[in-house]
Design a protein around this motif. Structure first.
Motif, mmCIF file in Angstrom:
data_model
loop_
_atom_site.group_PDB
_atom_site.id
_atom_site.type_symbol
_atom_site.label_atom_id
_atom_site.label_comp_id
_atom_site.label_asym_id
_atom_site.label_seq_id
_atom_site.Cartn_x
_atom_site.Cartn_y
_atom_site.Cartn_z
ATOM 1 N N LYS A 1 43.668 31.927 52.497
ATOM 2 C CA LYS A 1 44.189 33.104 52.837
ATOM 3 C C LYS A 1 45.460 33.563 52.282
ATOM 4 C CE LYS A 1 42.364 34.505 57.230
ATOM 5 N NZ LYS A 1 42.462 34.001 58.805
ATOM 6 N N ASN B 1 53.306 37.084 47.426
ATOM 7 C CA ASN B 1 54.505 37.898 46.714
ATOM 8 C C ASN B 1 55.436 37.091 45.776
ATOM 9 O OD1 ASN B 1 55.926 40.035 45.529
ATOM 10 N ND2 ASN B 1 56.813 40.508 47.789
ATOM 11 N N SER C 1 47.411 36.818 49.165
ATOM 12 C CA SER C 1 48.224 38.088 49.614
ATOM 13 C C SER C 1 49.748 37.740 49.464
ATOM 14 C CB SER C 1 48.195 38.505 50.934
ATOM 15 O OG SER C 1 48.630 37.296 51.700
#
Ligand SMILES: [Zn+2]
Ligand SMILES: [Zn+2]
Length: 283
Positions: A34, A40, A38
């Motif tokens: 998970k 960065n 996402s």
């Protein structure tokens, strides 16, 4: 992830004793997956001389600390992993509780700790200082930064040729291998980096830890009816590495297969051999 779950079910049926640890592993992997979706991550700036040093001097492409970490995502994952660990068993819960307290009372600044990269000795020192379980703390730190590190490795993958390195340490980051794999029709052997997950080719008959190639000092054993899992023992350095034959079991998650064959590690240890890099969940 679906494939991983399926495989976990298969293994649990065969070896119910591994149920608890495999459930824990599945939850950790789900949380990591998970996070990875996402992330960065800053692009890694490779310096030209690094590649030259790799070819000429056999230095790894980068150092462990050079992998950029998404600090926000890592600390959020740290919290999730603490929760998973607390629910796993009471023994673990107590250790995690102490770690949480040290962080909550700002005695440990987790973000600051992660900013310098994952340095084992430093983490162990901090654990000692605050009377925490060093192994559990290290496991949590390593697991929460793993998505960042794997993304960094994937970024750099095209810079290296996995077939030509042949050394016992990772060409990407210089760490020792955790496992070895046999792949393809001819059963080429690959090592998996314990830190960044990169895989590189190695000789069939060599100890990656001391580079011993003398066959008189290399032997192996398998579990009964488990020819896909092999323990490669070295009689020079008295260490071993587990080898998973993917030709028999097909593409799978090596860490999972490792975890599901801990009985082989117990056998190797009883024979007097050490594993330099144990599975992180067994600590
Ligand atoms: Zn590596
Ligand atoms: Zn050796």
């Amino acid at each position: 992830m679906e494939k991983l779950k399926e495989r976990i079910q298969q293994i649990k049926k065969k070896r119910p004793g591994y149920g608890e640890i495999l459930n824990f592993y599945q939850k950790v992997r789900e949380a990591q997956d998970k996070t990875k979706a996402s992330l960065n991550i800053k692009p890694i700036q490779l310096r030209k001389e690094w590649k030259e040093l790799l070819t000429k001097e056999g230095f790894s492409l980068i150092q462990k600390e050079d992998f950029p970490l998404d600090i926000e995502a890592s600390t959020a994952l740290f919290t999730t992993l603490c929760q998973i660990a607390k629910e796993a068993n009471p023994h673990m819960a107590e250790k995690v509780e102490r770690i949480n307290e040290a962080i909550a009372h700002q005695r440990i600044d987790l973000k600051k700790l992660l900013m310098g990269g994952v340095k084992e000795q430093k983490i162990e020192r901090v654990a000692d200082e605050f009377g925490l379980d060093a192994k559990v703390f290290l496991f949590l730190i390593q697991s929460c930064t793993r998505p960042s590190i794997e993304s960094g490795m994937e970024q750099l993958r095209s810079q290296l040729d996995p077939e030509i390195w042949l050394k016992g340490y990772c060409p990407m980051c210089g760490s020792l291998p955790s496992l070895s794999l046999l792949k393809g029709e001819e059963g080429k052997r690959y090592l998996i980096c314990s830190y960044c997950d990169y895989q590189w080719r190695t000789d069939r008959l060599v100890c990656p830890f001391c580079n011993n190639k003398d066959q008189q000092f290399l032997q192996y054993f398998c579990g009964e009816g488990e020819e896909a899992y092999r323990i490669d023992l070295c009689d020079k350095c008295h260490q071993y590495i587990k080898t998973i034959d993917l030709r028999t079991i097909g593409e799978t998650d090596p860490l999972l297969e490792d975890l599901a064959t801990l009985h082989l590690d117990i056998l190797a240890s009883q024979k007097g051999y050490k594993r330099p890099i144990p599975n992180p969940l067994t600590t």
